[in-house]
Design a protein around this motif. Structure first.
Motif, PDB file in Angstrom:
ATOM      1  N   GLU A 165       0.823  -1.210   0.000  1.00 40.48           N
ATOM      2  CA  GLU A 165       0.000   0.000   0.000  1.00 40.48           C
ATOM      3  C   GLU A 165       0.863   1.269   0.000  1.00 40.48           C
ATOM      4  O   GLU A 165       0.621   2.199  -0.757  1.00 40.48           O
ATOM      5  CB  GLU A 165      -0.930  -0.003   1.208  1.00 40.48           C
ATOM      6  N   ARG A 166       1.892   1.297   0.838  1.00 40.72           N
ATOM      7  CA  ARG A 166       2.771   2.473   0.886  1.00 40.72           C
ATOM      8  C   ARG A 166       3.485   2.673  -0.444  1.00 40.72           C
ATOM      9  O   ARG A 166       3.626   3.800  -0.922  1.00 40.72           O
ATOM     10  CB  ARG A 166       3.780   2.311   2.025  1.00 40.72           C
ATOM     11  N   ALA A 167       3.941   1.579  -1.062  1.00 38.94           N
ATOM     12  CA  ALA A 167       4.630   1.684  -2.346  1.00 38.94           C
ATOM     13  C   ALA A 167       3.701   2.219  -3.425  1.00 38.94           C
ATOM     14  O   ALA A 167       4.105   3.015  -4.278  1.00 38.94           O
ATOM     15  CB  ALA A 167       5.194   0.323  -2.758  1.00 38.94           C
ATOM     16  N   LEU A 168       2.435   1.798  -3.401  1.00 38.44           N
ATOM     17  CA  LEU A 168       1.461   2.300  -4.374  1.00 38.44           C
ATOM     18  C   LEU A 168       1.242   3.797  -4.208  1.00 38.44           C
ATOM     19  O   LEU A 168       1.263   4.553  -5.190  1.00 38.44           O
ATOM     20  CB  LEU A 168       0.136   1.557  -4.200  1.00 38.44           C
ATOM     21  N   LEU A 194      -1.616   8.240   2.350  1.00 37.65           N
ATOM     22  CA  LEU A 194      -1.350   9.450   1.576  1.00 37.65           C
ATOM     23  C   LEU A 194      -0.822  10.553   2.473  1.00 37.65           C
ATOM     24  O   LEU A 194       0.155  11.246   2.127  1.00 37.65           O
ATOM     25  CB  LEU A 194      -2.624   9.897   0.860  1.00 37.65           C
ATOM     26  N   ARG A 195      -1.449  10.736   3.619  1.00 38.63           N
ATOM     27  CA  ARG A 195      -0.981  11.776   4.544  1.00 38.63           C
ATOM     28  C   ARG A 195       0.455  11.518   4.982  1.00 38.63           C
ATOM     29  O   ARG A 195       1.275  12.439   5.035  1.00 38.63           O
ATOM     30  CB  ARG A 195      -1.911  11.818   5.758  1.00 38.63           C
ATOM     31  N   GLU A 196       0.779  10.249   5.284  1.00 39.06           N
ATOM     32  CA  GLU A 196       2.126   9.924   5.753  1.00 39.06           C
ATOM     33  C   GLU A 196       3.167  10.114   4.651  1.00 39.06           C
ATOM     34  O   GLU A 196       4.277  10.607   4.910  1.00 39.06           O
ATOM     35  CB  GLU A 196       2.154   8.490   6.282  1.00 39.06           C
ATOM     36  N   VAL A 197       2.829   9.739   3.425  1.00 42.37           N
ATOM     37  CA  VAL A 197       3.774   9.916   2.319  1.00 42.37           C
ATOM     38  C   VAL A 197       4.003  11.392   2.038  1.00 42.37           C
ATOM     39  O   VAL A 197       5.146  11.829   1.808  1.00 42.37           O
ATOM     40  CB  VAL A 197       3.266   9.182   1.054  1.00 42.37           C
ATOM     41  N   LEU A 198       2.938  12.194   2.064  1.00 44.40           N
ATOM     42  CA  LEU A 198       3.094  13.636   1.854  1.00 44.40           C
ATOM     43  C   LEU A 198       3.970  14.249   2.938  1.00 44.40           C
ATOM     44  O   LEU A 198       4.834  15.091   2.650  1.00 44.40           O
ATOM     45  CB  LEU A 198       1.726  14.322   1.828  1.00 44.40           C
ATOM     46  N   ALA A 199       3.771  13.840   4.182  1.00 48.71           N
ATOM     47  CA  ALA A 199       4.596  14.367   5.275  1.00 48.71           C
ATOM     48  C   ALA A 199       6.048  13.957   5.099  1.00 48.71           C
ATOM     49  O   ALA A 199       6.964  14.774   5.299  1.00 48.71           O
ATOM     50  CB  ALA A 199       4.051  13.866   6.610  1.00 48.71           C
ATOM     51  N   ILE A 208       0.492  18.541  -5.130  1.00 50.92           N
ATOM     52  CA  ILE A 208       0.359  17.430  -6.080  1.00 50.92           C
ATOM     53  C   ILE A 208      -0.985  17.481  -6.797  1.00 50.92           C
ATOM     54  O   ILE A 208      -1.436  16.480  -7.377  1.00 50.92           O
ATOM     55  CB  ILE A 208       0.571  16.064  -5.397  1.00 50.92           C
ATOM     56  N   GLY A 209      -1.620  18.633  -6.742  1.00 51.59           N
ATOM     57  CA  GLY A 209      -2.816  18.839  -7.556  1.00 51.59           C
ATOM     58  C   GLY A 209      -4.125  18.443  -6.919  1.00 51.59           C
ATOM     59  O   GLY A 209      -5.149  18.367  -7.612  1.00 51.59           O
ATOM     60  N   LEU A 225      -9.645  17.290   6.503  1.00 58.81           N
ATOM     61  CA  LEU A 225      -8.843  17.937   7.531  1.00 58.81           C
ATOM     62  C   LEU A 225      -7.697  17.038   7.963  1.00 58.81           C
ATOM     63  O   LEU A 225      -6.566  17.492   8.154  1.00 58.81           O
ATOM     64  CB  LEU A 225      -9.737  18.276   8.729  1.00 58.81           C
ATOM     65  N   ASP A 226      -7.980  15.746   8.098  1.00 56.53           N
ATOM     66  CA  ASP A 226      -6.948  14.792   8.476  1.00 56.53           C
ATOM     67  C   ASP A 226      -5.821  14.771   7.452  1.00 56.53           C
ATOM     68  O   ASP A 226      -4.658  14.570   7.785  1.00 56.53           O
ATOM     69  CB  ASP A 226      -7.577  13.400   8.608  1.00 56.53           C
ATOM     70  N   LEU A 227      -6.168  14.997   6.175  1.00 59.31           N
ATOM     71  CA  LEU A 227      -5.168  14.965   5.114  1.00 59.31           C
ATOM     72  C   LEU A 227      -4.366  16.261   5.042  1.00 59.31           C
ATOM     73  O   LEU A 227      -3.146  16.247   4.935  1.00 59.31           O
ATOM     74  CB  LEU A 227      -5.846  14.697   3.769  1.00 59.31           C
ATOM     75  N   ILE A 228      -5.047  17.423   5.094  1.00 57.33           N
ATOM     76  CA  ILE A 228      -4.342  18.692   4.873  1.00 57.33           C
ATOM     77  C   ILE A 228      -3.664  19.220   6.123  1.00 57.33           C
ATOM     78  O   ILE A 228      -2.773  20.060   6.043  1.00 57.33           O
ATOM     79  CB  ILE A 228      -5.277  19.772   4.303  1.00 57.33           C
ATOM     80  N   GLY A 229      -4.096  18.763   7.313  1.00 55.31           N
ATOM     81  CA  GLY A 229      -3.490  19.208   8.544  1.00 55.31           C
ATOM     82  C   GLY A 229      -4.160  20.452   9.112  1.00 55.31           C
ATOM     83  O   GLY A 229      -4.889  21.173   8.437  1.00 55.31           O
TER      84      GLY A 229
END
Length: 281
Positions: A165-168, A194-199, A208-209, A225-229
């Motif tokens: 999942e992380r690699a995807l 997604l949130r962890e990879v962006l961080a 990333i659009g 909110l969980d995603l953007i912080g």
């Protein structure tokens, strides 16, 4: 609330392969409430498809187990029954005219049994894919977590969870300009990764659009909110709405650090004074 993953698989297949496949959902197989998850029909059998879609028959019945479920021998039995019902309903001259696929992120127990559904002549066709025949139907067992990370696999990889999942998510973030339509599915299906990879990459969703308004429409305020912080939430949805969604003590500390004590006092005074009362200087 748990996600119902099956419609996502259908939509992803339509997005990537709709020009080459007809995708039908919940195929009725008789008078009883028996419904196969998907029926895939090749629009032109002469048009080549990438692996593993190259293993599709002219018609393929698909049984898909969501990441919360594990495929068992009973699912293979059920798929065999679906194949028999469909072949009879459609009057197929040969069982070779119908292919069966079982997709899952997890397989539990012995899948092939001689006293039940038996995968005869099983052989590996590549990572995560075994091909054989069940009751003369060409049959594929596909472990979604073992498929290689590649563009042609995305409709299948996006509806799986597991060690890749992380690699995807990293692949789609690294190539966000090439796969904008696939990237948006991460917001709903793989938001934590997604949130962890962006961080980790020190990127924002916007870089990333990913548009915040689109996020709201797709996944709602709390998950967006969980995603953007919290800090971006202050800018994008305002202090009052952010206070409703975030722990108030944390957000007040954030405001104090960003705006200063004097600004915060002025805001509190403005909100608590009676109407038409001039603010103190």
């Amino acid at each position: 609330m748990a996600l119902y993953w099956h419609p996502y698989l259908a939509e992803l297949l339509r997005q990537d392969y709709g020009d080459r496949l007809i995708i039908e959902e919940e195929i009725s197989l008789g008078d009883m409430p028996l419904r196969a998850d998907l029926l895939l029909i090749r629009r032109d059998p002469e048009v080549s498809l990438p692996f593993p879609f190259s293993l599709l028959g002219e018609r393929t019945l698909v049984e898909y187990k969501s990441p919360d479920d594990a495929a068992t021998h009973d699912d293979l039995v059920k798929l065999e029954i679906y194949g028999l019902l469909y072949a009879r309903r459609e009057g197929l001259a040969s069982r070779q005219e119908l292919t069966l696929w079982l997709l899952a992120s997890r397989f539990r127990g012995e899948m092939s049994r001689r006293d039940g559904a038996y995968l005869a002549g099983a052989q590996s066709m590549g990572r995560g894919v075994r091909l054989g025949s069940v009751d003369s139907f060409p049959t594929c067992l596909i472990d979604l977590t073992q498929l290689p990370i590649a563009a042609e696999m995305l409709p299948l990889l996006l509806v799986a969870k597991g060690p890749q999942e992380r690699a995807l998510v990293t692949f789609l973030v690294d190539h966000f300009e090439a796969y904008p339509q696939h990237l948006r599915w991460l917001q709903e299906l793989h938001v934590q990764q997604l949130r962890e990879v962006l961080a980790m990459k020190k990127l924002t969703a916007e870089q990333i659009g990913l548009d915040y308004e689109a996020l709201l429409d797709l996944i709602g305020e709390e998950r967006a909110l969980d995603l953007i912080g919290e800090e971006r939430a202050l800018d994008l949805i305002g202090e009052e709405r952010a206070l409703d969604l975030i722990d108030q003590e944390r957000i007040l500390e954030n405001l104090l650090q960003r705006q200063g004590e004097q600004w915060l006092r002025e805001q509190l005074e403005r909100r608590t004074q009676p109407p038409d009362t001039p603010a103190s200087s």
